[in-house]
Design an enzyme around this catalytic site. Structure first.
Site, PDB file in Angstrom:
ATOM      1  CG  ASP A   9       2.710   2.601   3.223  1.00  0.00           C
ATOM      2  OD1 ASP A   9       1.841   2.832   4.087  1.00  0.00           O
ATOM      3  OD2 ASP A   9       3.873   3.057   3.311  1.00  0.00           O
ATOM      4  CB  SER A  10       0.714   6.614   3.042  1.00  0.00           C
ATOM      5  OG  SER A  10       1.843   6.331   3.845  1.00  0.00           O
ATOM      6  CE1 TYR A  41      -2.683   7.812   1.739  1.00  0.00           C
ATOM      7  CE2 TYR A  41      -2.946   5.602   2.624  1.00  0.00           C
ATOM      8  CZ  TYR A  41      -2.932   6.454   1.547  1.00  0.00           C
ATOM      9  OH  TYR A  41      -3.163   5.948   0.284  1.00  0.00           O
ATOM     10  CB  CYS A  72      -0.634   1.477   5.302  1.00  0.00           C
ATOM     11  SG  CYS A  72      -0.931   3.117   5.980  1.00  0.00           S
ATOM     12  CG  ASN A  73       0.354  -0.271  11.328  1.00  0.00           C
ATOM     13  OD1 ASN A  73       0.124  -1.222  12.051  1.00  0.00           O
ATOM     14  ND2 ASN A  73       1.496  -0.146  10.692  1.00  0.00           N
ATOM     15  CB  THR A  74      -2.541   5.212   8.872  1.00  0.00           C
ATOM     16  OG1 THR A  74      -1.302   5.309   9.602  1.00  0.00           O
ATOM     17  CG2 THR A  74      -3.389   6.409   9.172  1.00  0.00           C
ATOM     18  CD  GLU A 150       7.147   8.336   1.748  1.00  0.00           C
ATOM     19  OE1 GLU A 150       7.258   8.566   0.536  1.00  0.00           O
ATOM     20  OE2 GLU A 150       6.778   7.238   2.209  1.00  0.00           O
ATOM     21  CB  CYS A 182       4.024   3.767  11.430  1.00  0.00           C
ATOM     22  SG  CYS A 182       4.262   4.596   9.842  1.00  0.00           S
ATOM     23  CB  THR A 183       4.607  -0.134   7.184  1.00  0.00           C
ATOM     24  OG1 THR A 183       3.967   0.936   6.475  1.00  0.00           O
ATOM     25  CG2 THR A 183       3.560  -1.140   7.621  1.00  0.00           C
ATOM     26  CG  HIS A 184       6.808   5.216   6.465  1.00  0.00           C
ATOM     27  ND1 HIS A 184       5.498   4.907   6.188  1.00  0.00           N
ATOM     28  CD2 HIS A 184       7.245   5.961   5.411  1.00  0.00           C
ATOM     29  CE1 HIS A 184       5.164   5.449   5.013  1.00  0.00           C
ATOM     30  NE2 HIS A 184       6.196   6.087   4.533  1.00  0.00           N
TER      31      HIS A 184
HETATM   32  N1  DGL Z   1       3.050   3.612   6.765  1.00  0.00           N
HETATM   33  C1  DGL Z   1       1.820   3.973   7.302  1.00  0.00           C
HETATM   34  C2  DGL Z   1       1.401   3.228   8.540  1.00  0.00           C
HETATM   35  O1  DGL Z   1       1.771   2.086   8.675  1.00  0.00           O
HETATM   36  C3  DGL Z   1       1.259   5.355   7.192  1.00  0.00           C
HETATM   37  C4  DGL Z   1       2.137   6.485   7.407  1.00  0.00           C
HETATM   38  C5  DGL Z   1       1.556   7.795   7.010  1.00  0.00           C
HETATM   39  O2  DGL Z   1       1.395   8.005   5.811  1.00  0.00           O
HETATM   40  O3  DGL Z   1       1.255   8.621   7.876  1.00  0.00           O
HETATM   41  O4  DGL Z   1       0.691   3.724   9.364  1.00  0.00           O
END
Ligand code: DGL
Length: 264
Positions: A9-10, A41, A72-74, A150, A182-184
Site C-alpha cells: 500500500d502507499s 498516492y 490500495c484502491n488508488t 499515517e 480507501c484502505t486507510h
Molecule cells: N490506501 C490507499 C487507497 O486505498 C491510498 C491512499 C493514498 O495514499 O492516497 O486508496
C-alpha cells in the site's frame, strides 16, 4: 522457508486488509510493504503510482512472494492492469465496494469516500456504470485523511473535523450507506460512526479481497507449500516511525525494516 503473500500500500492503510488476510489464511507467511516515502498516492499521477507499484511488486517477488495483494484502491486503479501484464503470478487488487453498498442501501443514496485519484480513474467510472443501477451515488474525495491515519491520529480534533467536512454533504443528501473506498479509512470507522451516527452502514472491501486471494491461491497455486504464519514489515520511509504506527494498527509489536535502496 515456504512461499509467501506479498501485500503493499502507499502506507499503513493496507494493514486493514492484512488483518482480513491473516484471519482468512492464518498459516501463510505475509510480507507487507508501506510505501511511506511516497504517501499519499491519492494526489500523484497514475504514471508515478504505476512505477512505484512495479518497484514494490519486484521487491516482493525477490522476497519469495507467490501472490500479490494491492492493498490500495488508488494503486489498483493506476497499476493493476500493467502489473498483470508484466508479472505472471496471482495479483489481487481492490476497488470501492459499490456492488455490496448498492445492495445494502435502503434510502437509495450511497456515499463514496475515496482518494481523488481513485474517483478520477476510468476503473471507478466503469464500476459505477456496472453496479450503480437506480441508486444515487455521491462521491467525495478526502484530501488529508490518509495523512491523519499515517500519523496515527485516529481520534484527534483535526481528523474529526475532516471527517465531519467530508461526510456532511453525503448525509445531507440522504446517504444511509458509506463506502470506505480507501484502505486507510477502516481505521477511522469508529470516528466516522461517531460523526455520522450508528444507523449508517459502512462498507469496505478488505474481507472480500482476502476471500478472493484464498480462492485464487487454491485454484492457481494448488501445489504450493504454505508459509510459517509469520509477518514481516517493510517501509520506504523512516523505519522507527513506521514501526510505531504499524504496531498500533497491527495490534502487535512490529519491527519495520527499511526497503533496500534500489526499491526506494
Ligand atoms: N490506501 C490507499 C487507497 O486505498 C491510498 C491512499 C493514498 O495514499 O492516497 O486508496
Amino acid at each position: 522457508m515456504g512461499s509467501s503473500i506479498g501485500v503493499f500500500d502507499s502506507g499503513v492503510g493496507g494493514l486493514s486488509v492484512l488483518h482480513h488476510i491473516r484471519q482468512t489464511l492464518p498459516h501463510e507467511r505475509l510480507i507487507y510493504v508501506a510505501d511511506s516515502a511516497h504517501v499519499p498516492y491519492g494526489d500523484k499521477t497514475p504514471a508515478y503510482i504505476e512505477q512505484r507499484s512495479h518497484t514494490l511488486t519486484q521487491f516482493l517477488l525477490e522476497q519469495g512472494a507467490s501472490a500479490i495483494v494491492i492493498a490500495c484502491n488508488t494503486a489498483t486503479a493506476a497499476a493493476v492492469h500493467s502489473l498483470r501484464e508484466k508479472f505472471s503470478l496471482p495479483i489481487v487488487g481492490m476497488e470501492p465496494a459499490v456492488k455490496p453498498a448498492v445492495a445494502a442501501t435502503k434510502s437509495g443514496v450511497v456515499g463514496v469516500l475515496a482518494t481523488v485519484g481513485t474517483l478520477a480513474s476510468a476503473r471507478f467510472a466503469a464500476l459505477l456504470g456496472k453496479y450503480a443501477g437506480e441508486v444515487k451515488i455521491i462521491t467525495q474525495g478526502c484530501p488529508g485523511l490518509v495523512e491523519q491515519v499515517e500519523r496515527g491520529e485516529l481520534h484527534s480534533m483535526k481528523t474529526r473535523r475532516l471527517v465531519e467536512r467530508y461526510t456532511a454533504p453525503l448525509l445531507a443528501q440522504g446517504a444511509d450507506t458509506l463506502i470506505l473506498g480507501c484502505t486507510h479509512y477502516p481505521f477511522l470507522a469508529p470516528l466516522i460512526r461517531e460523526v455520522a451516527g450508528d444507523n449508517i452502514t459502512l462498507v469496505d472491501t478488505g474481507e472480500a479481497v482476502a476471500r478472493q486471494l484464498q480462492r485464487r491461491m487454491q485454484t492457481e497455486l494448488p501445489e504450493r507449500i504454505s508459509g510459517d504464519a509469520s509477518a514481516q514489515f517493510f517501509t520506504s520511509g523512516d523505519a522507527a516511525q513506521a514501526s510505531r504506527i504499524m504496531s498500533v494498527l497491527w495490534g502487535e509489536q512490529v519491527m519495520a525494516q527499511q526497503l533496500p535502496s534500489e526499491s526506494l
